[in-house]
Scaffold this active site. Structure first.
Site, PDB file in Angstrom:
ATOM      1  N   HIS A 106       0.820  -1.220   0.000  1.00  0.00           N
ATOM      2  CA  HIS A 106       0.000   0.000   0.000  1.00  0.00           C
ATOM      3  C   HIS A 106       0.857   1.275   0.000  1.00  0.00           C
ATOM      4  O   HIS A 106       0.343   2.357  -0.293  1.00  0.00           O
ATOM      5  CB  HIS A 106      -0.945   0.009   1.200  1.00  0.00           C
ATOM      6  CG  HIS A 106      -2.175  -0.829   0.968  1.00  0.00           C
ATOM      7  ND1 HIS A 106      -3.291  -0.360   0.314  1.00  0.00           N
ATOM      8  CD2 HIS A 106      -2.451  -2.114   1.290  1.00  0.00           C
ATOM      9  CE1 HIS A 106      -4.211  -1.309   0.262  1.00  0.00           C
ATOM     10  NE2 HIS A 106      -3.718  -2.395   0.845  1.00  0.00           N
ATOM     11  N   GLU A 141      -6.803 -12.545   1.300  1.00  0.00           N
ATOM     12  CA  GLU A 141      -7.754 -11.448   1.529  1.00  0.00           C
ATOM     13  C   GLU A 141      -8.556 -11.196   0.251  1.00  0.00           C
ATOM     14  O   GLU A 141      -7.987 -10.747  -0.757  1.00  0.00           O
ATOM     15  CB  GLU A 141      -6.998 -10.155   1.901  1.00  0.00           C
ATOM     16  CG  GLU A 141      -6.213 -10.292   3.192  1.00  0.00           C
ATOM     17  CD  GLU A 141      -5.421  -9.034   3.555  1.00  0.00           C
ATOM     18  OE1 GLU A 141      -5.206  -8.163   2.687  1.00  0.00           O
ATOM     19  OE2 GLU A 141      -5.014  -8.948   4.723  1.00  0.00           O
ATOM     20  N   HIS A 193      -7.992  -7.428  -1.252  1.00  0.00           N
ATOM     21  CA  HIS A 193      -6.713  -6.773  -1.578  1.00  0.00           C
ATOM     22  C   HIS A 193      -6.211  -7.115  -2.993  1.00  0.00           C
ATOM     23  O   HIS A 193      -5.996  -8.277  -3.321  1.00  0.00           O
ATOM     24  CB  HIS A 193      -5.645  -7.171  -0.547  1.00  0.00           C
ATOM     25  CG  HIS A 193      -4.319  -6.534  -0.812  1.00  0.00           C
ATOM     26  ND1 HIS A 193      -3.843  -5.443  -0.107  1.00  0.00           N
ATOM     27  CD2 HIS A 193      -3.369  -6.809  -1.745  1.00  0.00           C
ATOM     28  CE1 HIS A 193      -2.659  -5.100  -0.587  1.00  0.00           C
ATOM     29  NE2 HIS A 193      -2.349  -5.922  -1.581  1.00  0.00           N
ATOM     30  N   ASP A 202      -7.721  -1.792  -1.542  1.00  0.00           N
ATOM     31  CA  ASP A 202      -8.678  -2.625  -0.811  1.00  0.00           C
ATOM     32  C   ASP A 202     -10.065  -2.218  -1.296  1.00  0.00           C
ATOM     33  O   ASP A 202     -10.442  -1.041  -1.188  1.00  0.00           O
ATOM     34  CB  ASP A 202      -8.556  -2.395   0.705  1.00  0.00           C
ATOM     35  CG  ASP A 202      -7.245  -2.937   1.262  1.00  0.00           C
ATOM     36  OD1 ASP A 202      -6.597  -3.755   0.583  1.00  0.00           O
ATOM     37  OD2 ASP A 202      -6.873  -2.532   2.371  1.00  0.00           O
TER      38      ASP A 202
HETATM   39  C1  LIG Z   1      -4.663  -4.586   6.436  1.00  0.00           C
HETATM   40  C2  LIG Z   1      -5.254  -5.085   5.130  1.00  0.00           C
HETATM   41  N1  LIG Z   1      -6.339  -4.264   4.740  1.00  0.00           N
HETATM   42  C3  LIG Z   1      -4.193  -5.133   4.043  1.00  0.00           C
HETATM   43  O1  LIG Z   1      -4.099  -4.245   3.242  1.00  0.00           O
HETATM   44  N2  LIG Z   1      -3.364  -6.189   4.090  1.00  0.00           N
HETATM   45  C4  LIG Z   1      -2.252  -6.303   3.189  1.00  0.00           C
HETATM   46  C5  LIG Z   1      -1.565  -7.634   3.348  1.00  0.00           C
HETATM   47  C6  LIG Z   1      -1.252  -5.181   3.414  1.00  0.00           C
HETATM   48  O2  LIG Z   1      -1.060  -4.710   4.543  1.00  0.00           O
HETATM   49  O3  LIG Z   1      -0.602  -4.817   2.420  1.00  0.00           O
HETATM   50 ZN   LIG Z   2      -4.731  -4.141   1.146  1.00  0.00          ZN
END
Ligand SMILES: C[C@@H](N)C(=O)N[C@H](C)C(=O)O
Ligand SMILES: [Zn+2]
EC number: 3.4.13.22
Length: 248
Positions: free
Chosen positions: A140, A208, A211, A147
């Protein structure tokens, strides 16, 4: 014959692209981070970490330009009854740190018998380690990770089987492919989201359903590319907005 509209209903494939240990090189292409508004009638913005009052979180969604363009292409593959709801895009380093600490506390509480190492391992399933080291930085931080969930035309999130960020085996993208009888509606919604996103070039993180990545190192590892075009971005945050940013 299978049309594009049928293709988005296809089962979610088993991820065949084994993630390589190699570290793709980063050739930063300098694409700007842009602030996403609600000018597109089928893209809704719900900056979830801002709503959770996480310090230094952003009250808007910021993405690299091409990531936003691909989201608009993904919508063309879905029937007009669906929208995309954006929960998070570019994430400041401090927010990544906050999330890592908060998830590891939740995991430690939920699994009191876990060792320190097991807590970290389980935490890493749900949050990337807050690092700006090129080999391991959190996706991110690049503006190339998003997300996202599936919504209706009023921007209400549809049933997709778990809450966003739920610490559960049910958050794994293919969970309902293996257990369709548990929630067929969620299974179909995950298929729609997964197929429309991957058909326009995103890759998904298999633990997830929400994501997705494009052009960053996580994406490059999954598609087997030797280079990623998005490196980490450092932003100066003021009043929960990006005031300035630079490529690291
Ligand atoms: C925290 C969750 N929404 C997320 O984005 N997880 C991935 C693995 C990340 O932190 O990059
Ligand atoms: Zn994410």
């Amino acid at each position: 014959m299978c049309t594009i509209y049928d293709a988005v209903f296809q089962p979610i494939e088993v991820n065949k692209t084994s993630i390589r240990d190699s570290t793709p090189a980063i050739r930063e292409n300098g694409e700007p981070l842009i602030k996403i508004g609600e000018e597109h009638s089928r893209i809704f913005i719900k900056p979830i970490y801002y709503h959770q009052k996480i310090p230094n979180s952003l009250q808007a969604i910021y993405l690299r330009q091409s990531v936003y363009e691909r989201l608009t292409q993904a919508l063309l593959l879905l029937s007009k009854n669906y929208s995309l709801i954006l929960y998070d895009g570019y994430r400041p380093f401090q927010v990544q740190q906050f999330l890592f600490t908060s998830f590891s506390k939740q995991i430690a509480q939920r699994f009191p018998h876990f060792t320190e190492q097991e807590i970290i391992k389980e935490t890493l399933k749900y949050v990337a380690f807050p690092s700006i080291d090129h080999a391991h930085f959190a996706p991110h931080l690049t503006g190339g990770a998003i997300d996202v969930t599936l919504g209706d035309l009023d921007g209400n999130a549809l049933n997709i089987g778990t809450a966003f960020d739920e610490i559960s085996e049910k958050s794994a993208t293919r969970y309902f492919e293996q257990h369709p009888e548990e929630d067929w509606e969620a299974c179909v919604h995950r298929r729609l989201l997964y197929n429309c996103m991957t058909m326009v070039g995103f890759t998904n993180y298999s633990e997830e359903w929400w994501h997705y990545d494009f052009n960053n190192v996580s994406w490059a590892r999954r598609v087997g590319a030797q280079e990623a075009s998005y490196g980490a971005v450092e932003a100066i945050i003021q009043d929960n907005k990006v005031k300035e940013f630079r490529f690291l």
